[in-house]
Motif scaffolding. Structure first.
Motif, short mmCIF file in Angstrom:
data_model
loop_
_atom_site.label_atom_id
_atom_site.label_comp_id
_atom_site.label_asym_id
_atom_site.label_seq_id
_atom_site.Cartn_x
_atom_site.Cartn_y
_atom_site.Cartn_z
N ALA A 27 0.84 -1.20 0.00
CA ALA A 27 0.00 0.00 0.00
C ALA A 27 0.87 1.25 0.00
CB ALA A 27 -0.91 0.00 1.22
N LEU A 28 0.35 2.32 -0.60
CA LEU A 28 1.02 3.62 -0.54
C LEU A 28 0.43 4.38 0.64
CD1 LEU A 28 2.93 5.75 -1.61
CD2 LEU A 28 1.18 6.47 -3.23
N VAL A 29 1.23 4.50 1.72
CA VAL A 29 0.74 5.03 2.99
C VAL A 29 1.30 6.43 3.23
CG1 VAL A 29 0.48 4.59 5.46
CG2 VAL A 29 0.73 2.66 3.87
N LEU A 30 0.41 7.39 3.42
CA LEU A 30 0.80 8.77 3.69
C LEU A 30 0.53 9.09 5.17
CD1 LEU A 30 1.58 11.69 2.91
CD2 LEU A 30 -0.83 12.06 2.32
N PHE A 31 1.58 9.45 5.90
CA PHE A 31 1.47 9.87 7.30
C PHE A 31 1.51 11.39 7.36
CE2 PHE A 31 2.94 5.56 7.60
CZ PHE A 31 2.50 5.07 8.83
N PHE A 32 0.52 12.01 7.98
CA PHE A 32 0.60 13.44 8.21
C PHE A 32 1.80 13.76 9.11
CE2 PHE A 32 -3.79 15.47 7.31
CZ PHE A 32 -3.86 14.82 6.09
N SER A 33 2.05 12.92 10.11
CA SER A 33 3.21 13.10 10.99
C SER A 33 3.84 11.75 11.29
CB SER A 33 2.81 13.79 12.29
OG SER A 33 3.94 13.84 13.17
N LEU A 73 6.69 11.57 12.89
CA LEU A 73 7.25 11.70 14.24
C LEU A 73 6.24 11.26 15.29
CD1 LEU A 73 9.14 15.12 14.03
CD2 LEU A 73 10.04 12.80 13.67
N ALA A 74 4.99 11.67 15.13
CA ALA A 74 3.96 11.33 16.11
C ALA A 74 3.45 9.91 15.93
CB ALA A 74 2.80 12.31 16.01
N SER A 75 3.71 9.29 14.78
CA SER A 75 3.17 7.96 14.49
C SER A 75 4.27 6.95 14.17
CB SER A 75 2.20 8.04 13.30
OG SER A 75 1.19 8.99 13.51
N TYR A 76 5.44 7.14 14.77
CA TYR A 76 6.59 6.31 14.40
C TYR A 76 6.34 4.83 14.67
CZ TYR A 76 11.38 4.62 14.02
OH TYR A 76 12.49 3.92 13.66
N LYS A 77 5.78 4.50 15.82
CA LYS A 77 5.54 3.10 16.15
C LYS A 77 4.59 2.46 15.14
CE LYS A 77 4.26 0.05 19.99
NZ LYS A 77 5.48 -0.76 19.84
N LEU A 78 3.55 3.19 14.77
CA LEU A 78 2.62 2.69 13.76
C LEU A 78 3.31 2.54 12.41
CD1 LEU A 78 -0.29 1.85 13.13
CD2 LEU A 78 -0.78 4.24 12.62
N ALA A 79 4.22 3.47 12.09
CA ALA A 79 4.95 3.40 10.82
C ALA A 79 5.82 2.16 10.76
CB ALA A 79 5.79 4.66 10.64
N THR A 80 6.46 1.80 11.87
CA THR A 80 7.29 0.60 11.87
C THR A 80 6.43 -0.66 11.67
OG1 THR A 80 7.20 0.40 14.29
CG2 THR A 80 9.02 1.65 13.35
N THR A 137 4.65 -2.96 3.74
CA THR A 137 4.89 -2.16 2.55
C THR A 137 6.11 -1.27 2.74
OG1 THR A 137 3.95 -0.46 1.07
CG2 THR A 137 3.31 -0.36 3.39
N ASP A 138 6.83 -1.03 1.66
CA ASP A 138 7.96 -0.09 1.67
C ASP A 138 7.53 1.30 1.21
OD1 ASP A 138 9.81 -2.04 2.47
OD2 ASP A 138 10.10 -2.72 0.40
N ASN A 139 6.27 1.42 0.80
CA ASN A 139 5.79 2.67 0.20
C ASN A 139 5.23 3.61 1.27
OD1 ASN A 139 6.33 1.56 -2.42
ND2 ASN A 139 4.41 0.42 -2.25
N LEU A 140 6.14 4.14 2.08
CA LEU A 140 5.74 5.04 3.16
C LEU A 140 6.15 6.47 2.83
CD1 LEU A 140 6.92 2.92 6.23
CD2 LEU A 140 4.68 2.88 5.11
N LYS A 196 -2.86 10.49 -4.29
CA LYS A 196 -2.06 9.35 -4.75
C LYS A 196 -2.10 8.19 -3.75
CE LYS A 196 1.34 12.49 -6.86
NZ LYS A 196 2.77 12.92 -6.79
N ALA A 197 -2.28 8.49 -2.47
CA ALA A 197 -2.17 7.48 -1.42
C ALA A 197 -3.35 6.52 -1.43
CB ALA A 197 -2.06 8.16 -0.07
N THR A 198 -3.11 5.31 -0.93
CA THR A 198 -4.21 4.36 -0.72
C THR A 198 -4.58 4.27 0.76
OG1 THR A 198 -2.59 2.55 -0.63
CG2 THR A 198 -3.66 2.96 -2.74
#
Length: 223
Positions: A117-123, A125-132, A138-141, A200-202
Motif C-alpha cells: 500500500a502507498l501510505v501517507l502519514f501526516f506526521s 514523528l507522532a506515528s513512528y511506532k505505527l509506521a514501523t 509495505t515499503d511505500n511510506l 495518490k495514497a491508498t
C-alpha cells in the motif's frame, strides 16, 4: 460514583456526558471541548482537579519516540503538570497499542490489505511506532512532517529518512521561519501539496480532526 473528565482542545460541539459501569464501578463520564483555546483548557483542568477522580487530555500531543530518540511535547507536559491531585493522561500509550493491534488485525481479517500500500502519514514523528508496523507490509511510506512543519514541498519516503529528520526535530520545533511569504498563501500552498499527495495514497494516517477540511476528492476510496 467516580468522575471521569476529558478536557479536549477539540470542538465543544462534540461534548458528551453519560454514566456507565466499568469493572464493577459506576462512572460519570464528561467531555469538555475548548475549540483550541489553551487558556480555557488550563482553567478547566484546575477546576476539575478538585472534583474529578481522573482526567484525560484530548488532542494534546504527548511524548513520543523515533528510533532511540525520545521527544517530550512541552505543551502536553505543561498541561499535565497543572494537575497534581488526581491521575491525568493523554492516553497516548494505550492509543499506540490499539493502533498497532488494529493494523495487524485488519491485515489478517481483510486479506493482506496493506501489502504494498502507498501510505501517507501526516506526521511520522507522532506515528513512528505505527509506521514501523506498516513497514512490515509495505515499503511505500511517505511522511509529510517537513511539509506541515516548515512548508517545504517535499515528503520523506523511508523510516531512515524520518529518523534523520527527527535528529533535528527539536531545532525545527523552536524555529520560526521569517515571514517572507504571507501566512495565508503559505497555508494554501501547503494544503495544495498535501491534497496532491493524498490523492495518490491508498492509506492515510492522521488524527481524524485533521481530516475535517478534506472531502471525497481526497478521501474517497482511501483507508
Amino acid at each position: 460514583m467516580k468522575n471521569v473528565v476529558s478536557i479536549s482542545l477539540g470542538s465543544s460541539a462534540q461534548d458528551f456526558e453519560f454514566t456507565t459501569r466499568f469493572l464493577g464501578k459506576q462512572l460519570a463520564v464528561r467531555r469538555f471541548g475548548t475549540d483550541g483555546n489553551k487558556a480555557k483548557a488550563e482553567r478547566l483542568l484546575k477546576q476539575w482537579e478538585r472534583q474529578a477522580d481522573v482526567i484525560g487530555i484530548g488532542l494534546a500531543r504527548d511524548s513520543y519516540s523515533v528510533g532511540p530518540r525520545r521527544f517530550v511535547d512541552k505543551e502536553a507536559a505543561h498541561m499535565k503538570g497543572l494537575v497534581a491531585r488526581v491521575p491525568v493522561t493523554t492516553g497516548a500509550r494505550l492509543g499506540e497499542i490499539f493502533l498497532e493491534w488494529a493494523v495487524r488485525h485488519t491485515q489478517i481479517r481483510l486479506g493482506n490489505c496493506f501489502d504494498n500500500a502507498l501510505v501517507l502519514f501526516f506526521s511520522g514523528l507522532a506515528s513512528y511506532k505505527l509506521a514501523t508496523t506498516m513497514a512490515e507490509y509495505t515499503d511505500n511510506l511517505q511522511f509529510a512532517d517537513p511539509l506541515l512543519q516548515l512548508g517545504v514541498p517535499k515528503l520523506l519516503t523511508s523510516l531512515d529518512a524520518l529518523s534523520l529528520y527527527a535528529s533535528g526535530a527539536h531545532y525545527v520545533a523552536e524555529w520560526e521561519p521569517p515571514q517572507l511569504i504571507p501566512e495565508d498563501l503559505m497555508r494554501q500552498w501547503t494544503r495544495f501539496v498535501l491534497r496532491r499527495e493524498m490523492a495518490k495514497a491508498t492509506v492515510i494516517v492522521a488524527p481524524v480532526h485533521e481530516l475535517d477540511e478534506f472531502g471525497p476528492e481526497e478521501l474517497a476510496g482511501k483507508t
